[in-house]
Design a protein around this motif. Sequence first.
Motif, PDB file in Angstrom:
ATOM      1  N   LEU A  63       0.836  -1.207   0.000  1.00  0.00           N
ATOM      2  CA  LEU A  63       0.000   0.000   0.000  1.00  0.00           C
ATOM      3  C   LEU A  63       0.871   1.257   0.000  1.00  0.00           C
ATOM      4  O   LEU A  63       0.609   2.222  -0.714  1.00  0.00           O
ATOM      5  CB  LEU A  63      -0.901   0.024   1.236  1.00  0.00           C
ATOM      6  N   TRP A  64       1.909   1.202   0.817  1.00  0.00           N
ATOM      7  CA  TRP A  64       2.804   2.358   0.933  1.00  0.00           C
ATOM      8  C   TRP A  64       3.507   2.627  -0.403  1.00  0.00           C
ATOM      9  O   TRP A  64       3.642   3.764  -0.851  1.00  0.00           O
ATOM     10  CB  TRP A  64       3.828   2.081   2.039  1.00  0.00           C
ATOM     11  N   THR A  65       3.951   1.534  -1.076  1.00  0.00           N
ATOM     12  CA  THR A  65       4.614   1.683  -2.373  1.00  0.00           C
ATOM     13  C   THR A  65       3.663   2.295  -3.400  1.00  0.00           C
ATOM     14  O   THR A  65       4.034   3.200  -4.143  1.00  0.00           O
ATOM     15  CB  THR A  65       5.096   0.305  -2.881  1.00  0.00           C
ATOM     16  N   ASP A  66       2.412   1.788  -3.425  1.00  0.00           N
ATOM     17  CA  ASP A  66       1.425   2.320  -4.374  1.00  0.00           C
ATOM     18  C   ASP A  66       1.213   3.809  -4.136  1.00  0.00           C
ATOM     19  O   ASP A  66       1.154   4.602  -5.072  1.00  0.00           O
ATOM     20  CB  ASP A  66       0.078   1.609  -4.199  1.00  0.00           C
ATOM     21  N   LEU A 111      16.054   8.649   2.596  1.00  0.00           N
ATOM     22  CA  LEU A 111      16.466   7.395   1.962  1.00  0.00           C
ATOM     23  C   LEU A 111      15.557   7.081   0.780  1.00  0.00           C
ATOM     24  O   LEU A 111      14.366   7.343   0.826  1.00  0.00           O
ATOM     25  CB  LEU A 111      16.357   6.234   2.950  1.00  0.00           C
ATOM     26  N   PRO A 112      16.128   6.483  -0.271  1.00  0.00           N
ATOM     27  CA  PRO A 112      15.267   5.944  -1.328  1.00  0.00           C
ATOM     28  C   PRO A 112      14.321   4.896  -0.711  1.00  0.00           C
ATOM     29  O   PRO A 112      14.715   4.208   0.236  1.00  0.00           O
ATOM     30  CB  PRO A 112      16.248   5.266  -2.285  1.00  0.00           C
ATOM     31  N   ASP A 113      13.096   4.810  -1.254  1.00  0.00           N
ATOM     32  CA  ASP A 113      12.103   3.896  -0.688  1.00  0.00           C
ATOM     33  C   ASP A 113      12.635   2.477  -0.508  1.00  0.00           C
ATOM     34  O   ASP A 113      12.351   1.819   0.487  1.00  0.00           O
ATOM     35  CB  ASP A 113      10.850   3.850  -1.583  1.00  0.00           C
ATOM     36  N   GLU A 114      13.396   2.000  -1.509  1.00  0.00           N
ATOM     37  CA  GLU A 114      13.836   0.602  -1.456  1.00  0.00           C
ATOM     38  C   GLU A 114      14.811   0.359  -0.301  1.00  0.00           C
ATOM     39  O   GLU A 114      14.923  -0.752   0.197  1.00  0.00           O
ATOM     40  CB  GLU A 114      14.445   0.181  -2.799  1.00  0.00           C
ATOM     41  N   GLN A 115      15.535   1.413   0.109  1.00  0.00           N
ATOM     42  CA  GLN A 115      16.417   1.246   1.277  1.00  0.00           C
ATOM     43  C   GLN A 115      15.635   1.448   2.565  1.00  0.00           C
ATOM     44  O   GLN A 115      15.853   0.774   3.568  1.00  0.00           O
ATOM     45  CB  GLN A 115      17.576   2.241   1.212  1.00  0.00           C
ATOM     46  N   ARG A 116      14.714   2.375   2.506  1.00  0.00           N
ATOM     47  CA  ARG A 116      13.953   2.706   3.701  1.00  0.00           C
ATOM     48  C   ARG A 116      13.123   1.527   4.205  1.00  0.00           C
ATOM     49  O   ARG A 116      13.047   1.251   5.395  1.00  0.00           O
ATOM     50  CB  ARG A 116      13.033   3.868   3.347  1.00  0.00           C
ATOM     51  N   GLU A 117      12.506   0.795   3.272  1.00  0.00           N
ATOM     52  CA  GLU A 117      11.673  -0.332   3.705  1.00  0.00           C
ATOM     53  C   GLU A 117      12.533  -1.449   4.308  1.00  0.00           C
ATOM     54  O   GLU A 117      12.120  -2.113   5.255  1.00  0.00           O
ATOM     55  CB  GLU A 117      10.793  -0.842   2.554  1.00  0.00           C
ATOM     56  N   MET A 140      18.135 -12.513  -1.061  1.00  0.00           N
ATOM     57  CA  MET A 140      18.931 -12.109   0.100  1.00  0.00           C
ATOM     58  C   MET A 140      20.029 -11.106  -0.268  1.00  0.00           C
ATOM     59  O   MET A 140      20.285 -10.156   0.463  1.00  0.00           O
ATOM     60  CB  MET A 140      19.594 -13.337   0.738  1.00  0.00           C
ATOM     61  N   GLY A 141      20.687 -11.347  -1.419  1.00  0.00           N
ATOM     62  CA  GLY A 141      21.787 -10.463  -1.823  1.00  0.00           C
ATOM     63  C   GLY A 141      21.301  -9.034  -2.053  1.00  0.00           C
ATOM     64  O   GLY A 141      21.975  -8.061  -1.714  1.00  0.00           O
ATOM     65  N   THR A 142      20.109  -8.920  -2.633  1.00  0.00           N
ATOM     66  CA  THR A 142      19.521  -7.599  -2.863  1.00  0.00           C
ATOM     67  C   THR A 142      19.209  -6.937  -1.532  1.00  0.00           C
ATOM     68  O   THR A 142      19.477  -5.757  -1.313  1.00  0.00           O
ATOM     69  CB  THR A 142      18.230  -7.749  -3.693  1.00  0.00           C
ATOM     70  N   LEU A 143      18.641  -7.741  -0.628  1.00  0.00           N
ATOM     71  CA  LEU A 143      18.311  -7.205   0.697  1.00  0.00           C
ATOM     72  C   LEU A 143      19.563  -6.671   1.393  1.00  0.00           C
ATOM     73  O   LEU A 143      19.581  -5.543   1.877  1.00  0.00           O
ATOM     74  CB  LEU A 143      17.665  -8.286   1.569  1.00  0.00           C
ATOM     75  N   VAL A 148      23.050  -2.391   3.526  1.00  0.00           N
ATOM     76  CA  VAL A 148      24.371  -1.799   3.747  1.00  0.00           C
ATOM     77  C   VAL A 148      24.409  -0.363   3.224  1.00  0.00           C
ATOM     78  O   VAL A 148      24.918   0.543   3.883  1.00  0.00           O
ATOM     79  CB  VAL A 148      25.470  -2.665   3.099  1.00  0.00           C
ATOM     80  N   ARG A 149      23.777  -0.142   2.052  1.00  0.00           N
ATOM     81  CA  ARG A 149      23.751   1.222   1.512  1.00  0.00           C
ATOM     82  C   ARG A 149      22.892   2.134   2.395  1.00  0.00           C
ATOM     83  O   ARG A 149      23.258   3.265   2.683  1.00  0.00           O
ATOM     84  CB  ARG A 149      23.232   1.220   0.072  1.00  0.00           C
ATOM     85  N   GLY A 150      21.757   1.617   2.840  1.00  0.00           N
ATOM     86  CA  GLY A 150      20.869   2.420   3.688  1.00  0.00           C
ATOM     87  C   GLY A 150      21.514   2.763   5.020  1.00  0.00           C
ATOM     88  O   GLY A 150      21.443   3.899   5.486  1.00  0.00           O
TER      89      GLY A 150
END
Lengths: 162, 241
Positions: A63-66, A111-117, A140-143, A148-150
């Motif tokens: 929902l938040w992403t939408d 933070l960009p959304d993808e790091q923030r979540e 997992m690697g993406t996570l 680490v960036r976030g």
Amino acid sequence: MAFESELLALVPRLRRFAASLSRNAADGDDLCQAAIERALKSRAQWQEGTRLDSWMYRIMRNLWTDEARARQRAAKTFAPEEEGAHVGHAGDRDIEAAVELSDVARAMAKLPDEQREVIALVLVEGLAYKEAAEVLDIPMGTLTSRLVRGRGALLELLGEAA
Amino acid sequence: MSAVSEDMLVAYADGELDEVNRRRVERAIADDDALAERLAAHVALRERLSGHFAPVAQEAVPDRFRALLEPQGAADNVVSLSDVREKRSGRLWTSWGMGAAIAASLVLGLGLGRSMNGEAGPVGVSGGKMVAQGSLAKALDTQLASAQGGSDVRIGLSFRAKDGGWCRSFEGAAVAGVACRDGGGWRLEQAVPGSGAAGDYRQASSGDARVSATVEALIAGDPADAAGEKAARDAGWSNLN
């Protein structure tokens, strides 16, 4: 009935997750309510025996992403009006938000959304990497690379990087 | 140049490393102050974030959610989202300030082992290791799982590790994990974000799967029963006891 009472028991954690995604507590509670309404409507899709908390985190995050996407689209389409609205609102909500936002909330908002979540699920909600990757449906690697960036960005923003 | 990557430091701070890799990180930070500081910063960041948002989960569940989820609220007490949006009028939310204050005290306490005025945070870094301090150290020293009282830290299991020393699992609002007796203090074998909420539905004893895995990896035999725990405490957690 069990479904409702299990959901009720999750509300404190869901509100916390929503607050860490949103820019303030009031927006967080709106997000939380929308997620609960969605869950009540689609309860048939929840498989008993699976984790209700993971399912709820997933609903809320989607929902938040939408909502975030809709906001971005609106901002691009109606840029002049948005600016006008901004000026018009400067007296209330924006100032209130600026006062209300702590350093932590301000840093999270950058933070960009993808790091923030990812930060919200792992550092705030305390999920294991594997659990967070499942909620977000990413490898997992993406996570871990987003985490680490976030984390690095937050250390810089909060001035703790020593 | 370092043998330990940023990814590994982060995984250490998040309690995601197995014992072998934890030792690797600990060896690396023992000879590298910059690395130790970076790790302390990552630990402090996690505490600051979880401390910042913890008060949200400690508040009583607001009526709007009860109305949605409690049986008698189903028919006409339901408050729709748009009602709430309309009624809301610029309320300030005091808990944010409180959260920030808690977070600040945690971060100050952590401040790389410096002692500051006021309460120390639960975790510090000393001699290249994460150690318990403040109220967490006190709970580990004195608190019995059979008599938790009103403490904000709950003790899970007390047990002997394979090296003969005593270890205890614990859970608090900011941090949960496993600590082992080391000299006169407690070395943290693992620290993961805590429950955040005193009223959380999760029982401390059911715990976090990562903490359970650490206990499994360390434990020799069975955990101490209430009498064994008390005897060990009274002997100061000496491994001769």
